[in-house]
Design a protein around this motif. Structure first.
Motif, mmCIF file in Angstrom:
data_model
loop_
_atom_site.group_PDB
_atom_site.id
_atom_site.type_symbol
_atom_site.label_atom_id
_atom_site.label_comp_id
_atom_site.label_asym_id
_atom_site.label_seq_id
_atom_site.Cartn_x
_atom_site.Cartn_y
_atom_site.Cartn_z
ATOM 1 N N VAL A 47 3.540 -12.351 0.961
ATOM 2 C CA VAL A 47 2.897 -11.824 -0.065
ATOM 3 C C VAL A 47 2.894 -12.574 -1.380
ATOM 4 C CG1 VAL A 47 2.999 -9.678 -1.848
ATOM 5 C CG2 VAL A 47 3.315 -9.302 0.662
ATOM 6 N N LYS A 48 4.081 -13.364 -1.694
ATOM 7 C CA LYS A 48 3.925 -14.159 -2.884
ATOM 8 C C LYS A 48 3.076 -15.174 -2.722
ATOM 9 C CE LYS A 48 7.747 -13.394 -5.492
ATOM 10 N NZ LYS A 48 8.303 -14.120 -6.747
ATOM 11 N N ARG A 49 2.757 -15.779 -1.533
ATOM 12 C CA ARG A 49 1.855 -16.878 -1.337
ATOM 13 C C ARG A 49 0.510 -16.401 -1.139
ATOM 14 N NH1 ARG A 49 4.160 -21.795 -0.333
ATOM 15 N NH2 ARG A 49 6.093 -22.156 -1.609
ATOM 16 N N GLY A 50 0.268 -15.033 -1.181
ATOM 17 C CA GLY A 50 -1.030 -14.591 -0.959
ATOM 18 C C GLY A 50 -1.573 -14.930 0.498
ATOM 19 N N LEU A 51 -0.844 -14.732 1.359
ATOM 20 C CA LEU A 51 -0.863 -14.928 2.544
ATOM 21 C C LEU A 51 -1.510 -16.385 3.084
ATOM 22 C CD1 LEU A 51 -2.831 -11.728 3.836
ATOM 23 C CD2 LEU A 51 -0.404 -12.091 3.562
ATOM 24 N N TRP A 52 -0.987 -17.211 2.238
ATOM 25 C CA TRP A 52 -1.523 -18.707 2.428
ATOM 26 C C TRP A 52 -2.905 -18.800 2.644
ATOM 27 C CZ3 TRP A 52 3.478 -17.064 4.346
ATOM 28 C CH2 TRP A 52 4.482 -17.841 3.819
ATOM 29 N N GLY A 53 -3.555 -18.006 1.986
ATOM 30 C CA GLY A 53 -5.216 -18.044 2.168
ATOM 31 C C GLY A 53 -5.795 -18.943 0.956
ATOM 32 N N GLU A 54 -6.766 -19.191 0.961
ATOM 33 C CA GLU A 54 -7.554 -19.744 -0.064
ATOM 34 C C GLU A 54 -9.186 -19.175 -0.105
ATOM 35 O OE1 GLU A 54 -8.157 -21.485 -3.358
ATOM 36 O OE2 GLU A 54 -6.278 -22.014 -2.203
ATOM 37 N N PRO A 55 -9.274 -18.412 -0.932
ATOM 38 C CA PRO A 55 -8.410 -18.070 -2.214
ATOM 39 C C PRO A 55 -7.471 -17.043 -1.562
ATOM 40 C CG PRO A 55 -10.583 -16.755 -2.325
ATOM 41 C CD PRO A 55 -10.687 -17.908 -1.237
ATOM 42 N N PRO A 56 -6.318 -17.109 -2.221
ATOM 43 C CA PRO A 56 -5.214 -16.249 -1.845
ATOM 44 C C PRO A 56 -5.543 -14.806 -1.839
ATOM 45 C CG PRO A 56 -4.659 -17.738 -4.021
ATOM 46 C CD PRO A 56 -6.267 -17.652 -3.699
ATOM 47 N N VAL A 57 -5.094 -14.196 -0.859
ATOM 48 C CA VAL A 57 -5.314 -12.724 -0.770
ATOM 49 C C VAL A 57 -3.872 -11.898 -1.097
ATOM 50 C CG1 VAL A 57 -5.428 -10.955 1.051
ATOM 51 C CG2 VAL A 57 -6.470 -13.107 1.576
ATOM 52 N N ARG A 58 -3.971 -11.192 -2.346
ATOM 53 C CA ARG A 58 -2.978 -10.531 -2.994
ATOM 54 C C ARG A 58 -2.878 -9.287 -2.505
ATOM 55 N NH1 ARG A 58 -0.547 -15.029 -4.903
ATOM 56 N NH2 ARG A 58 -2.147 -16.027 -6.384
ATOM 57 N N LEU A 59 -1.529 -8.795 -2.262
ATOM 58 C CA LEU A 59 -1.046 -7.648 -1.695
ATOM 59 C C LEU A 59 -0.111 -7.076 -2.910
ATOM 60 C CD1 LEU A 59 -0.298 -8.574 1.824
ATOM 61 C CD2 LEU A 59 -2.276 -7.689 1.169
ATOM 62 N N ALA A 60 0.097 -5.573 -2.664
ATOM 63 C CA ALA A 60 0.971 -4.739 -3.544
ATOM 64 C C ALA A 60 1.898 -4.322 -2.705
ATOM 65 C CB ALA A 60 0.082 -3.596 -4.372
ATOM 66 N N VAL A 61 2.998 -4.479 -3.083
ATOM 67 C CA VAL A 61 4.185 -4.191 -2.632
ATOM 68 C C VAL A 61 4.843 -2.897 -2.925
ATOM 69 C CG1 VAL A 61 6.527 -4.692 -1.949
ATOM 70 C CG2 VAL A 61 4.808 -6.476 -2.131
ATOM 71 N N MET A 62 5.102 -1.887 -1.888
ATOM 72 C CA MET A 62 5.538 -0.546 -2.200
ATOM 73 C C MET A 62 6.923 -0.409 -1.668
ATOM 74 S SD MET A 62 3.906 3.049 -0.661
ATOM 75 C CE MET A 62 2.421 2.861 -1.719
ATOM 76 N N GLN A 63 7.998 -0.107 -2.282
ATOM 77 C CA GLN A 63 9.196 0.200 -1.851
ATOM 78 C C GLN A 63 9.677 1.632 -1.703
ATOM 79 O OE1 GLN A 63 11.942 -2.569 -3.478
ATOM 80 N NE2 GLN A 63 13.923 -1.380 -2.613
ATOM 81 N N ARG A 64 10.277 1.953 -0.675
ATOM 82 C CA ARG A 64 10.516 3.286 -0.272
ATOM 83 C C ARG A 64 11.790 3.366 -0.064
ATOM 84 N NH1 ARG A 64 6.558 5.257 -2.496
ATOM 85 N NH2 ARG A 64 4.808 6.344 -1.477
ATOM 86 N N ALA A 65 12.671 4.682 -0.096
ATOM 87 C CA ALA A 65 14.057 4.597 -0.179
ATOM 88 C C ALA A 65 14.473 4.304 1.378
ATOM 89 C CB ALA A 65 14.452 6.103 -0.453
ATOM 90 N N ASP A 66 13.697 4.733 2.399
ATOM 91 C CA ASP A 66 14.291 4.347 3.964
ATOM 92 C C ASP A 66 13.171 4.046 4.808
ATOM 93 O OD1 ASP A 66 13.389 6.982 4.075
ATOM 94 O OD2 ASP A 66 15.440 7.592 3.985
ATOM 95 N N GLY A 67 13.425 3.962 5.983
ATOM 96 C CA GLY A 67 12.392 3.740 6.943
ATOM 97 C C GLY A 67 11.422 5.061 7.096
ATOM 98 N N ARG A 68 12.059 6.093 7.080
ATOM 99 C CA ARG A 68 11.293 7.422 6.989
ATOM 100 C C ARG A 68 10.168 7.443 5.958
ATOM 101 N NH1 ARG A 68 14.192 13.020 7.622
ATOM 102 N NH2 ARG A 68 14.566 12.066 9.544
#
Length: 354
Positions: A47-68
């Motif tokens: 995600v930080k590297r933008g999927l190593w793409g050119e141009p970078p592919v930006r993703l947003a990260v969503m954190q949840r409490a657990d796997g469920r």
């Protein structure tokens, strides 16, 4: 559905960038994960590297409490891809979630046995602990059925790993034991830090934990690395507990399929980078909030070299580990998975990792 970030369902491919941002800076997809740890570092690095793409592919990260929570986010459309333990994927599918395992972040659960220096020389293996060689041992394990607790339970029913021990009764609590019987006394703690602190305070005589917990105990000088199950008979159980990438079953649009494929491939590249000569620097880039001293040691424990690393360097989710987990969990938890008829074919596809 519980939300931490204000994103609603249907936003997985929405343009999330603020007005005025350039095209290259706009997130075009959302990935959900339960925690920021070395287990998820390949994905965080991608995600930080933008999927190593050119141009970078930006993703947003969503954190949840657990796997469920991660499963709910993916099923509900708030996230395009999720990351969770295989045990959580199987549990979600058993409960009716329309999810597929599309790749892997790790090839196995990465655990270590850490013990105090006072009790044993050399430190015991997990099999020795199970067999009662340490009578009444106070051991710690991180709580939750998806991680180290699952490993301890499953290793108790896997006869090849425990030299003939019979299955544990499914209703038996992991913390319950009788010192007279020579069984270890397990205590559940919630975090890596809690495990390390309990060992340092001598509330525990040992624990089974992931690399960051092991690194904390080793750098504090409160314990020694007793055994890496990855190098012993317990490896077959560890390999049944990888960390996986998941997506909805009904993904069909060309744009979604292409982005998912790129995420899986980039996560695999992240694993390779973390295993390489620049792994320490890459780990710090993926997890800048972690203490650098502990992180450096944990990274070495996680990925000593390409032959022993826990990371899934090709990004593929193997059929055999999934099959093994289904067999083990059906024994350990009285056939819950077997009753749901969860087959390997209904759980995984590798069409995104090629």
């Amino acid at each position: 559905m519980r939300r931490r970030d204000g994103l609603g369902a249907g936003t997985a491919l929405a343009v999330l960038g603020a007005a005025g941002c350039g095209e290259q800076a706009r997130p075009v997809g959302v990935v959900a994960l339960p925690e920021r740890s070395l287990t998820y570092a390949p994905l965080l690095l991608a995600v930080k590297r933008g999927l190593w793409g050119e141009p970078p592919v930006r993703l947003a990260v969503m954190q949840r409490a657990d796997g469920r929570g991660v499963a709910e986010a993916v099923v509900g459309g708030a996230a395009l891809v999720g990351a969770m333990a295989l045990a959580d994927l199987v549990g979600a599918v058993t409960d009716g979630a329309q999810l597929l395992g599309i790749g892997a972040l790790t090839a196995r659960l990465d655990c270590h046995v850490v013990v105090t220096t006072a009790r044993s020389t050399p430190p015991p293996t997990l099999a020795a602990i199970h067999l009662g060689e340490w009578r009444g041992l106070r051991m710690g394990v991180e709580s939750g059925a998806d991680g180290t607790e699952s490993f301890v339970r499953l290793s108790g029913v896997w006869s090849e790993a425990t030299e003939g021990l019979g299955p544990r009764a499914p209703e038996r609590a992991i913390a319950a034991s009788d010192e007279v019987e020579g069984e270890v006394r397990w205590t559940e703690l919630e975090t890596d830090a809690a495990l390390a602190a309990a060992l340092a305070d001598r509330r525990l005589e040992g624990f089974i934990g992931r690399p960051y917990a092991a690194a904390q105990a080793l750098t504090y000088g409160s314990g020694q690395l007793g055994h890496s199950p990855a190098e012993g008979p317990e490896r077959s159980v560890l390999e049944a507990l990888p960390t996986v990438l998941v997506a909805r079953r009904d993904v069909s649009s060309a744009g979604e399929v292409d982005l998912i494929r790129r995420i899986v491939q980039a996560a695999a590249r992240g694993g390779r980078e973390l295993t390489g000569s620049g792994g320490r620097r890459m780990a710090a880039e993926a997890l800048p909030e972690r203490d650098s001293l502990h992180l450096a040691l944990a990274q070495r424990l996680m990925a000593a070299d390409a032959a022993t690393t826990a990371y899934a360097l090709d990004g593929r989710l193997g059929e055999e580990p999934v099959r093994r987990y289904l067999e083990l969990s059906a024994t350990a938890w009285a056939g819950r998975v077997a009753r749901a008829d969860a087959s390997v074919g209904a759980l995984i596809t590798n069409r995104f990792s090629g």
